[in-house]
Design a protein around this motif. Structure first.
Motif, PDB file in Angstrom:
ATOM      1  N   GLU A 195      17.119 -41.208   8.160  1.00 38.47           N
ATOM      2  CA  GLU A 195      16.088 -40.451   8.865  1.00 38.47           C
ATOM      3  C   GLU A 195      15.076 -39.823   7.903  1.00 38.47           C
ATOM      4  O   GLU A 195      14.163 -39.126   8.338  1.00 38.47           O
ATOM      5  CB  GLU A 195      16.751 -39.365   9.714  1.00 38.47           C
ATOM      6  CG  GLU A 195      17.663 -39.927  10.800  1.00 38.47           C
ATOM      7  CD  GLU A 195      18.358 -38.842  11.601  1.00 38.47           C
ATOM      8  OE1 GLU A 195      18.135 -37.643  11.288  1.00 38.47           O
ATOM      9  OE2 GLU A 195      19.116 -39.179  12.518  1.00 38.47           O
ATOM     10  N   HIS A 196      15.263 -40.076   6.603  1.00 36.57           N
ATOM     11  CA  HIS A 196      14.340 -39.528   5.610  1.00 36.57           C
ATOM     12  C   HIS A 196      13.063 -40.359   5.569  1.00 36.57           C
ATOM     13  O   HIS A 196      13.109 -41.587   5.651  1.00 36.57           O
ATOM     14  CB  HIS A 196      14.993 -39.518   4.228  1.00 36.57           C
ATOM     15  CG  HIS A 196      14.148 -38.873   3.178  1.00 36.57           C
ATOM     16  ND1 HIS A 196      14.016 -37.510   3.065  1.00 36.57           N
ATOM     17  CD2 HIS A 196      13.380 -39.417   2.195  1.00 36.57           C
ATOM     18  CE1 HIS A 196      13.215 -37.228   2.053  1.00 36.57           C
ATOM     19  NE2 HIS A 196      12.812 -38.364   1.506  1.00 36.57           N
ATOM     20  N   HIS A 197      11.911 -39.685   5.430  1.00 36.49           N
ATOM     21  CA  HIS A 197      10.620 -40.374   5.385  1.00 36.49           C
ATOM     22  C   HIS A 197       9.958 -40.127   4.032  1.00 36.49           C
ATOM     23  O   HIS A 197      10.025 -39.028   3.480  1.00 36.49           O
ATOM     24  CB  HIS A 197       9.711 -39.892   6.513  1.00 36.49           C
ATOM     25  CG  HIS A 197      10.236 -40.197   7.884  1.00 36.49           C
ATOM     26  ND1 HIS A 197      10.141 -41.444   8.464  1.00 36.49           N
ATOM     27  CD2 HIS A 197      10.884 -39.418   8.778  1.00 36.49           C
ATOM     28  CE1 HIS A 197      10.696 -41.418   9.665  1.00 36.49           C
ATOM     29  NE2 HIS A 197      11.164 -40.197   9.874  1.00 36.49           N
ATOM     30  N   VAL A 198       9.312 -41.160   3.510  1.00 37.07           N
ATOM     31  CA  VAL A 198       8.592 -41.090   2.243  1.00 37.07           C
ATOM     32  C   VAL A 198       7.137 -41.479   2.506  1.00 37.07           C
ATOM     33  O   VAL A 198       6.860 -42.475   3.193  1.00 37.07           O
ATOM     34  CB  VAL A 198       9.208 -42.049   1.205  1.00 37.07           C
ATOM     35  CG1 VAL A 198       8.363 -42.101  -0.062  1.00 37.07           C
ATOM     36  CG2 VAL A 198      10.633 -41.626   0.883  1.00 37.07           C
ATOM     37  N   HIS A 233      36.719 -35.795   6.129  1.00 37.76           N
ATOM     38  CA  HIS A 233      35.774 -35.127   7.001  1.00 37.76           C
ATOM     39  C   HIS A 233      34.727 -36.149   7.388  1.00 37.76           C
ATOM     40  O   HIS A 233      34.355 -36.984   6.590  1.00 37.76           O
ATOM     41  CB  HIS A 233      35.084 -33.959   6.287  1.00 37.76           C
ATOM     42  CG  HIS A 233      36.042 -32.901   5.856  1.00 37.76           C
ATOM     43  ND1 HIS A 233      36.571 -31.983   6.721  1.00 37.76           N
ATOM     44  CD2 HIS A 233      36.586 -32.638   4.636  1.00 37.76           C
ATOM     45  CE1 HIS A 233      37.383 -31.177   6.057  1.00 37.76           C
ATOM     46  NE2 HIS A 233      37.414 -31.560   4.803  1.00 37.76           N
ATOM     47  N   ARG A 234      34.198 -36.072   8.603  1.00 34.87           N
ATOM     48  CA  ARG A 234      33.156 -36.975   9.027  1.00 34.87           C
ATOM     49  C   ARG A 234      31.917 -36.202   9.416  1.00 34.87           C
ATOM     50  O   ARG A 234      31.995 -35.079   9.874  1.00 34.87           O
ATOM     51  CB  ARG A 234      33.621 -37.835  10.201  1.00 34.87           C
ATOM     52  CG  ARG A 234      34.661 -38.865   9.784  1.00 34.87           C
ATOM     53  CD  ARG A 234      35.040 -39.706  10.963  1.00 34.87           C
ATOM     54  NE  ARG A 234      36.051 -40.676  10.560  1.00 34.87           N
ATOM     55  CZ  ARG A 234      36.826 -41.319  11.418  1.00 34.87           C
ATOM     56  NH1 ARG A 234      36.713 -41.105  12.710  1.00 34.87           N
ATOM     57  NH2 ARG A 234      37.713 -42.193  10.991  1.00 34.87           N
ATOM     58  N   ARG A 235      30.792 -36.835   9.286  1.00 34.59           N
ATOM     59  CA  ARG A 235      29.539 -36.197   9.633  1.00 34.59           C
ATOM     60  C   ARG A 235      29.466 -36.015  11.134  1.00 34.59           C
ATOM     61  O   ARG A 235      29.846 -36.864  11.904  1.00 34.59           O
ATOM     62  CB  ARG A 235      28.370 -37.053   9.148  1.00 34.59           C
ATOM     63  CG  ARG A 235      28.457 -37.315   7.656  1.00 34.59           C
ATOM     64  CD  ARG A 235      27.250 -38.046   7.167  1.00 34.59           C
ATOM     65  NE  ARG A 235      26.107 -37.141   7.151  1.00 34.59           N
ATOM     66  CZ  ARG A 235      24.997 -37.422   6.492  1.00 34.59           C
ATOM     67  NH1 ARG A 235      24.879 -38.521   5.837  1.00 34.59           N
ATOM     68  NH2 ARG A 235      23.988 -36.570   6.511  1.00 34.59           N
ATOM     69  N   ALA A 236      28.930 -34.868  11.554  1.00 31.27           N
ATOM     70  CA  ALA A 236      28.909 -34.549  12.971  1.00 31.27           C
ATOM     71  C   ALA A 236      27.739 -35.206  13.695  1.00 31.27           C
ATOM     72  O   ALA A 236      27.836 -35.517  14.866  1.00 31.27           O
ATOM     73  CB  ALA A 236      28.835 -33.031  13.157  1.00 31.27           C
ATOM     74  N   THR A 237      26.618 -35.420  13.020  1.00 36.39           N
ATOM     75  CA  THR A 237      25.437 -35.876  13.729  1.00 36.39           C
ATOM     76  C   THR A 237      24.896 -37.190  13.210  1.00 36.39           C
ATOM     77  O   THR A 237      24.407 -37.995  13.984  1.00 36.39           O
ATOM     78  CB  THR A 237      24.323 -34.824  13.630  1.00 36.39           C
ATOM     79  OG1 THR A 237      24.064 -34.535  12.255  1.00 36.39           O
ATOM     80  CG2 THR A 237      24.748 -33.538  14.328  1.00 36.39           C
ATOM     81  N   SER A 238      24.944 -37.429  11.919  1.00 37.96           N
ATOM     82  CA  SER A 238      24.340 -38.634  11.390  1.00 37.96           C
ATOM     83  C   SER A 238      25.294 -39.814  11.506  1.00 37.96           C
ATOM     84  O   SER A 238      26.502 -39.641  11.557  1.00 37.96           O
ATOM     85  CB  SER A 238      23.932 -38.429   9.934  1.00 37.96           C
ATOM     86  OG  SER A 238      25.045 -38.078   9.172  1.00 37.96           O
ATOM     87  N   PRO A 239      24.792 -41.054  11.503  1.00 36.30           N
ATOM     88  CA  PRO A 239      25.653 -42.215  11.671  1.00 36.30           C
ATOM     89  C   PRO A 239      26.523 -42.439  10.457  1.00 36.30           C
ATOM     90  O   PRO A 239      26.170 -42.058   9.342  1.00 36.30           O
ATOM     91  CB  PRO A 239      24.650 -43.359  11.846  1.00 36.30           C
ATOM     92  CG  PRO A 239      23.411 -42.876  11.196  1.00 36.30           C
ATOM     93  CD  PRO A 239      23.379 -41.396  11.422  1.00 36.30           C
TER      94      PRO A 239
END
Length: 214
Positions: free
Chosen positions: A191-194, A38-44
């Motif tokens: 896309e995660h922010h810390v 399965h591959r991710r639909a939106t993320s790279p």
């Protein structure tokens, strides 16, 4: 709802989204394993596409790990391969072992795992982790000596959100050559922010003596 695969990078290798898994050998006498990706639909796409192993039972896909009633232990795909001596061994020791996957990413691609069950890098005792990574180094050296590999990629995933598939610590050692036509480097950024300076936060925690998952 059907997923639309993200366009692959040229000759790149992609990691499936959470729950899809490792390519591992079928037990001897059980016929070839099958795989599902399965591959991710939106993320790279990230590090490496890994294939899901099925044991070939009529009931369908077998969970990658299940509790063993009354034993206090977890039985996973890799534990079964080790216990049943069903893998295509590259090295087999009391603390760490290495075997060939069913669908290698490159000639000589090897999985290195602790012989006993440890779920991930957070769960693994430091001495076992040291022995496992020492075997990774030995396997990498053998790839250079026996296969004329110019380098290796060492790939692993641990814990929720990492796309770990089989909950048994494992490291992929993938031999590389300059003209092999694959890429295992991520094509995008998280896309995660810390908040604050992540490096400074890590340094502060480590200076305080907390480690191995806190």
């Amino acid at each position: 709802m059907a997923r639309t695969p993200a366009p692959p990078s040229p000759r790149g290798i992609h990691l499936s989204d959470g729950g899809c898994g490792e390519s591992v050998p079928a037990p001897h006498g059980k016929g070839p394993g099958t795989s599902r990706t399965h591959r991710r639909a939106t993320s790279p796409p990230a590090l490496v596409r890994l294939l899901w192993f099925r044991l070939g039972r009529e009931t369908g896909r077998v969970p990658s790990a299940v509790p063993v009633a009354g034993s206090g232990r977890v039985d996973c795909t890799f534990c079964r391969l080790i216990r049943e001596d069903a893998a295509r061994w590259v090295a087999h020791g009391p603390v760490a072992c290495a075997f060939s996957p069913l669908d290698p990413l490159a000639p000589g691609h090897t999985l290195v795992v602790p012989t006993r069950h440890y779920a991930d890098v957070f769960d693994t005792p430091p001495d076992v982790l040291a022995a496992t990574t020492a075997l990774v180094q030995r396997v990498a050296g053998a790839m250079r000596a026996a296969l004329d590999a110019s380098g290796v990629n060492i790939l692993s995933a641990s814990g929720p959100g990492s796309e770990q598939s089989v909950p048994h610590l494992h490291l992929h050692v993938v031999p590389r050559w300059a003209d092999d036509g694959i890429s295992t480097w991520p094509t995008g950024r998280s896309e995660h922010h810390v908040a604050g300076d992540p490096g400074a936060r890590l340094a502060e925690l480590l200076a305080g003596g907390q480690h191995h998952g806190g």
